[in-house]
Write a protein that holds these residues in place. Structure first.
Motif, mmCIF file in Angstrom:
data_model
loop_
_atom_site.group_PDB
_atom_site.id
_atom_site.type_symbol
_atom_site.label_atom_id
_atom_site.label_comp_id
_atom_site.label_asym_id
_atom_site.label_seq_id
_atom_site.Cartn_x
_atom_site.Cartn_y
_atom_site.Cartn_z
ATOM 1 N N PRO A 58 2.141 8.175 -22.458
ATOM 2 C CA PRO A 58 3.532 8.562 -22.304
ATOM 3 C C PRO A 58 3.670 9.976 -21.758
ATOM 4 C CG PRO A 58 3.066 7.774 -24.524
ATOM 5 C CD PRO A 58 1.754 7.985 -23.857
ATOM 6 N N GLU A 59 4.807 10.240 -21.147
ATOM 7 C CA GLU A 59 5.052 11.530 -20.541
ATOM 8 C C GLU A 59 5.463 12.527 -21.619
ATOM 9 O OE1 GLU A 59 8.014 11.525 -17.406
ATOM 10 O OE2 GLU A 59 6.765 12.965 -16.303
ATOM 11 N N GLU A 60 4.796 13.668 -21.625
ATOM 12 C CA GLU A 60 5.092 14.704 -22.614
ATOM 13 C C GLU A 60 5.704 15.917 -21.938
ATOM 14 O OE1 GLU A 60 0.606 14.068 -24.070
ATOM 15 O OE2 GLU A 60 1.619 15.687 -25.121
ATOM 16 N N MET A 83 9.415 15.933 -14.075
ATOM 17 C CA MET A 83 9.481 14.687 -14.854
ATOM 18 C C MET A 83 10.474 13.744 -14.181
ATOM 19 S SD MET A 83 9.465 16.354 -18.709
ATOM 20 C CE MET A 83 9.276 14.807 -19.597
ATOM 21 N N MET A 107 12.388 15.108 -27.639
ATOM 22 C CA MET A 107 10.947 15.041 -27.466
ATOM 23 C C MET A 107 10.272 16.298 -27.986
ATOM 24 S SD MET A 107 10.701 13.374 -23.676
ATOM 25 C CE MET A 107 8.941 13.621 -23.478
ATOM 26 N N GLU A 108 9.019 16.118 -28.414
ATOM 27 C CA GLU A 108 8.251 17.280 -28.836
ATOM 28 C C GLU A 108 8.058 18.199 -27.632
ATOM 29 O OE1 GLU A 108 4.275 16.535 -30.025
ATOM 30 O OE2 GLU A 108 4.108 18.435 -31.081
ATOM 31 N N GLY A 109 8.180 19.467 -27.871
ATOM 32 C CA GLY A 109 8.025 20.421 -26.782
ATOM 33 C C GLY A 109 9.364 20.904 -26.249
#
Lengths: 219, 357
Positions: free
Chosen positions: A5-7, A45, A63-65
């Motif tokens: 998955p994209e982070e 992204m 999302m994390e980040g």
């Protein structure tokens, strides 16, 4: 195959409409980053199609980040109406609380709490007021302009006669298909092999905007 | 149904609030983000009347150290292991608020102990003043207060002063994890109740989603222990406890939901024991059972495949409205905060392959 998955990995995010736009922007950032390390602080992204930005953003902020994100730049196509595109981006941002003024223009940026947000409506980097798409921008910024003119002068009459639904895509890919280097490539792939002139005035406008966003994010 | 949760001073949780809780909640987050602690907090509230609750929480964490220490007993539940502050867990449920608060108590006198739980490990012989932990519990208009103490008989006891004589009943709450296997007789007894309620066929039907070779289930007393057996293709009769972790986890999940409608299931690391191809089927069963029995499920997970499976099942069964995913993570002040993906958002996020864990 395992999903990767994209982070969110960096603090300056460019949300791009579609995979093609994302890979085009990645190539841009690589080119800019070769001369100015600051552009390596950007991450591109993909938010999906034009109607998916309003669904994407509420997930993005969860999302994390995200807590480290300082700047958010949105790049999408004008398609048939640059004005509708502008309003759609502003509405999507405001639905999740960014409080962007309704009269905000493409190419401006705004402080939204701890973050800076801005957006560009393609193909016109400077004003965002022209209808069209990334493909139109690509056609205007081809690296081998003289070769492109020769090829396009031959295919344009056919494309115009066929009255296709998305002639800008047809023109660009017709050009690609009549070269040895770019045949069968997608926009992002073509960008990676220098199909486009990233030093031309229009792209330098984009570079300036992204540079200003970075500076705004630091303040 | 639990619809709100508030936790303060429980391990990593400080002033933590979660609202609009759905019937099925996935809990994601990095290691040490508090996923298992969130489940433990809810369980502590529901099971506080049993002084053995602390031993259960330790067993789930596999705290099998030699000799019990006060730190292992209940100090570790407090943030920074500081028992001077008040630990609080509160839920909003069916229009009422349930609150449990715990704090170190300085008193020494012990009234009649309401109940006792034997420690699985030797308790320290010399403990300061019975090492009391005071608690207060409210459930709507009902209030009680009391203390947990280490009794001289190698056990923990609780003394309690209710405001009213009858504590309101709570739904059953079950903790399901790879590290915890229920005793065979508990499983067998539950199975017996399901047989009496004519729910056996429902159970077999659901188990066949994992192993379509299972044709029957029955209980057999062998070696002094009652166990549930499965009859498989070819007529083989096998105790379920020697079949895979996955089938046992599925069996426990389904049996709890069928046996105790309205119960709350706390499933730790929901993906464990299941092949990636089974996740969608598992969640499909859970959604259907949730709607059928009114149960609620909190499930922690590290697995994108587990989340994807839940989303696929929710979308296919039109159950996105009863699913959510809560990602736990620290904010810039290191405070654990919830980031909630509704079922619909989660479906989009998974389709866009965004990181939601």
């Amino acid at each position: 195959m395992a999903i990767k998955p994209e982070e969110i990995k960096k603090s300056n995010i460019i949300l791009c409409e579609g995979a093609d736009c994302k890979h085009y922007v990645i190539s841009l950032l690589n080119a800019f980053g070769a001369e100015d390390e600051r552009f390596k602080e950007y991450q591109a992204m993909n938010f999906g199609g034009i109607n998916e930005l309003r669904k994407y953003l509420p997930n993005f902020v969860n999302m994390e980040g995200y807590e480290r994100v300082k700047t958010i730049t949105i790049i999408r196509d004008a398609e048939a109406s640059a004005e509708s595109a502008r309003k759609s981006v502003i509405d999507s941002l405001n639905e999740i609380g960014f409080d962007v003024p309704l009269q905000a223009k493409a190419g401006d940026f705004h402080r939204a709490g701890a973050r800076t947000v801005g957006f560009l409506i393609l193909p016109d980097i400077k004003s965002g007021s022209e209808d069209g798409t990334l493909e139109d921008l690509c056609l205007r910024t081809l690296a081998r302009a003289s070769d492109a003119d020769e090829i396009l002068s031959a295919v344009n009459p056919m494309i115009d006669r066929l009255k296709l639904k998305r002639p800008h895509k047809n023109r660009l890919h017709a050009y690609f298909s009549l070269t040895d280097e770019y045949v069968a490539l997608k926009i992002g792939e073509a960008a990676a092999v220098h199909a486009f002139d990233f030093g031309c005035p229009e792209i330098l406008e984009l570079k300036c905007f992204l540079s200003r966003m970075l500076s705004a994010g630091i303040e | 149904m639990i619809t709100e949760l508030y936790i303060d001073n429980l391990r990593c949780f400080r002033d933590f609030t979660l609202r609009d809780i759905t019937p099925v909640v996935l809990v994601s987050g990095r290691n040490n983000a508090g996923k298992s602690t969130l489940l433990e907090g809810v369980f502590l509230l529901f099971d506080h009347a049993d002084p053995g609750v602390f031993f259960k929480l330790n067993a789930w964490r596999d705290n099998q150290m030699i000799g019990m220490t006060p730190q292992l007993l209940w100090e570790h539940l407090f943030s920074g292991m500081d028992m001077t502050g008040e630990l609080k867990v509160e839920v909003g449920k069916d229009g009422k608020r349930l609150t449990l608060s715990l704090q170190k108590d300085g008193g020494t006198a012990v009234a009649a102990l309401e109940s006792m739980a034997n420690s699985p490990l030797p308790l320290p012989a010399a403990v300061e003043n019975l090492y009391p932990l005071k608690f207060s519990y409210t459930h709507g208009d009902y209030e009680e207060s009391g203390r947990y103490v280490i009794a001289p008989t190698q056990s923990v006891g609780v003394e309690c002063t209710p405001v009213r004589s009858v504590r309101p009943a709570l739904e059953h709450m079950y903790y399901i994890s790879q590290s915890v296997r229920e005793p065979a007789n508990v499983i067998s007894e539950r199975f017996g109740r399901l047989m009496l309620a004519d729910r056996k066929d429902r159970l077999i039907e659901a188990l066949r989603f994992m192993d379509d070779g299972i044709t029957d289930l029955f209980s057999i007393m062998s070696g002094g222990v009652n166990r549930v057996y499965a009859k498989t293709a070819g007529g083989v009769k096998m105790p379920l406890c020697v079949m895979g972790d996955g089938i046992n986890k599925l069996l426990t999940t389904l049996m709890c939901m069928l046996d105790a409608p309205g119960c709350v299931l706390l499933i730790d690391e929901a993906e464990n024991g299941f092949h990636y191809s089974f996740h969608k089927k598992f969640w499909n069963l859970v959604f259907n059972m949730t709607k059928e029995t009114g149960c609620q499920v909190f499930a922690t997970t590290h697995s994108y495949e587990c989340i994807s499976g839940a989303v696929e099942a929710a979308v296919d069964g039109k159950n996105s409205g009863i699913l959510s995913c809560v990602r736990l993570g620290p904010d810039k002040n290191r405070k654990i905060t919830p980031h909630v993906f509704s079922g619909e958002s989660l479906a989009f996020a998974v389709e866009a392959e965004l990181e939601v864990r």
